[in-house]
Design an enzyme around this catalytic site. Structure first.
Site, mmCIF file in Angstrom:
data_model
loop_
_atom_site.group_PDB
_atom_site.id
_atom_site.type_symbol
_atom_site.label_atom_id
_atom_site.label_comp_id
_atom_site.label_asym_id
_atom_site.label_seq_id
_atom_site.Cartn_x
_atom_site.Cartn_y
_atom_site.Cartn_z
ATOM 1 C CG ASP A 138 -19.259 4.743 -16.366
ATOM 2 O OD1 ASP A 138 -18.275 5.509 -16.318
ATOM 3 O OD2 ASP A 138 -20.295 4.994 -17.007
ATOM 4 C CG HIS A 151 -18.083 6.029 -19.860
ATOM 5 N ND1 HIS A 151 -19.261 6.366 -19.216
ATOM 6 C CD2 HIS A 151 -17.983 6.854 -20.920
ATOM 7 C CE1 HIS A 151 -19.827 7.367 -19.864
ATOM 8 N NE2 HIS A 151 -19.077 7.686 -20.909
ATOM 9 C CB SER A 170 -21.314 9.318 -22.864
ATOM 10 O OG SER A 170 -20.225 9.884 -22.183
#
Ligand SMILES: *[C@@H]1O[C@H](CO)[C@@H](O)[C@H](O)[C@H]1NC(C)=O
Ligand SMILES: *[C@@H]1O[C@H](CO)[C@@H](O)[C@H](O)[C@H]1NC(C)=O
Ligand SMILES: *[C@@H]1O[C@H](CO)[C@@H](O)[C@H](O)[C@H]1NC(C)=O
Length: 320
Positions: free
Chosen positions: A263, A293, A161
């Site tokens: 995601d 995600h 991320s």
């Protein structure tokens, strides 16, 4: 389902701590962020210890190593890791990251240096990139801070991320620097956080996915980017209209990008892949169609193991 409750709780906490006016309740978030201490006795075959780089800016790292390597006297590659959390949350000692890094080390049989960098909105871009790069320089300059069985010539950068965004930007900074011992041989970007002003298909299709919604990403960018800039700032939109670096001229290691089909950042990650490809870099993109995600952090979900297997294959390719 247990996970669903956990996600709902996570969202609740975030809404409580991340205010609409762009501030964060750091005391509350630190209180709720469960911590794991480092451990010199093996836990699931992995030992860990903390090292301070610069106390004045709380720059430190947690080193994880497989206990078996220590005993056998072998030599292992090292991953320098940047945790996720939208540049605003978590640390290497956060329970979830300590656990995830431990798992990576156990499965990949390498050493891992998880870097504690300063967080937004108290510290904005490019603070995080500077901290990340300074951690690399510290490892390069201080031979005695890594155990002898860690081989600095086999160094990977990785992050998930926001940590994936960090890894990219640290590679760009590192490209202008001559390390004396460290050699970057690979970059592993796990669902990296990139963005831009435009709304992409995957953002429109999956606006409220369990752990990360469009509202969240907008909040993180506002907290992280310099005051007065928009999401086309080159830190977010690396191949966008305001990008200032010609990546084709940057020394860039072989790269693996791991994405999830669910995601919301999927399209931005594909743009990142396309940008590297166009710049002539060696890059692979592997997608787990069922991942959303952050889902790799949950051992209960099959995507976690899928990602680790792909990382293992990628690392082996760079090590031959
Ligand atoms: C931002 O909002 C929070 C919660 O609503 C409030 O406690 C805080 O004082 C506000 N800060 C500023 C600078 O407006
Ligand atoms: C950026 O904005 C925040 C809040 O709006 C403020 O606290 C901070 O001082 C500003 N920073 C700069 C460098 O202007
Ligand atoms: C970003 O790029 C756009 C389009 O080229 C331009 O209009 C804008 O002024 C740029 N913004 C900054 C902050 O450089």
């Amino acid at each position: 389902m247990k996970l669903r409750l956990l996600f709902a709780f996570f969202k609740f906490i975030l809404n409580l701590c991340c205010h609409q006016n762009g501030t964060i309740n750091r005391r509350l978030i630190n209180f709720l962020d469960l911590k794991s201490p480092p451990s010199k006795t093996p836990r699931n075959g992995v030992i860990s210890s903390d090292t301070v780089i610069d106390a004045s800016r709380d720059l430190w790292f947690r080193l994880f190593t497989p206990a078996a390597t220590v005993l056998a006297g072998g030599s292992v590659p090292v991953i320098v890791y940047f945790h996720g959390g939208g540049f605003a949350l978590s640390s290497p000692s956060s329970f979830a990251y300590d656990d995830w890094c431990r798992e990576l080390v156990r499965e990949l049989r390498c050493a891992l240096v998880s870097v504690n960098y300063r967080l937004a909105p108290e510290h904005r871009c490019p603070t995080q990139y500077e901290d990340g790069f300074d951690a690399l320089k510290f490892l390069d300059d201080n031979e005695d801070k890594l155990p002898v069985y860690v081989n600095p010539k086999l160094c990977f950068l990785a992050g998930d991320s926001a940590g994936g965004n960090l890894a990219h930007n640290v590679v760009v900074k590192a490209g202008e620097h001559e390390f004396s011992r460290l050699k970057l041989i690979g970059l592993i970007a796990i669902q990296p956080f990139f963005g831009g002003k435009e709304r992409t298909e995957s953002e429109i299709r999956n606006p409220g996915r369990p752990l990360l919604s469009l509202k969240d990403t907008d909040w993180y960018w506002r907290a992280f980017l310099p005051n007065g800039s928009d999401r086309d700032h080159p830190a977010a939109n690396v191949f966008g209209p305001n990008s200032s670096v010609d990546i084709s001229r940057v020394k860039y290691p072989a790269t693996l990008i791991l994405t999830g089909g669910l995601d919301i950042l999927n399209d931005w990650q594909r743009k990142y892949y396309d940008g590297l490809k166009k710049a002539g870099k060696e890059v692979d993109l592997v997608e787990d169609p069922n991942s959303f995600h952050g889902s790799y952090m949950f051992h209960e979900l099959p995507g976690s193991y899928f990602f680790i297997k792909e990382i293992q294959n990628f690392m082996q390719k760079q090590l031959v």
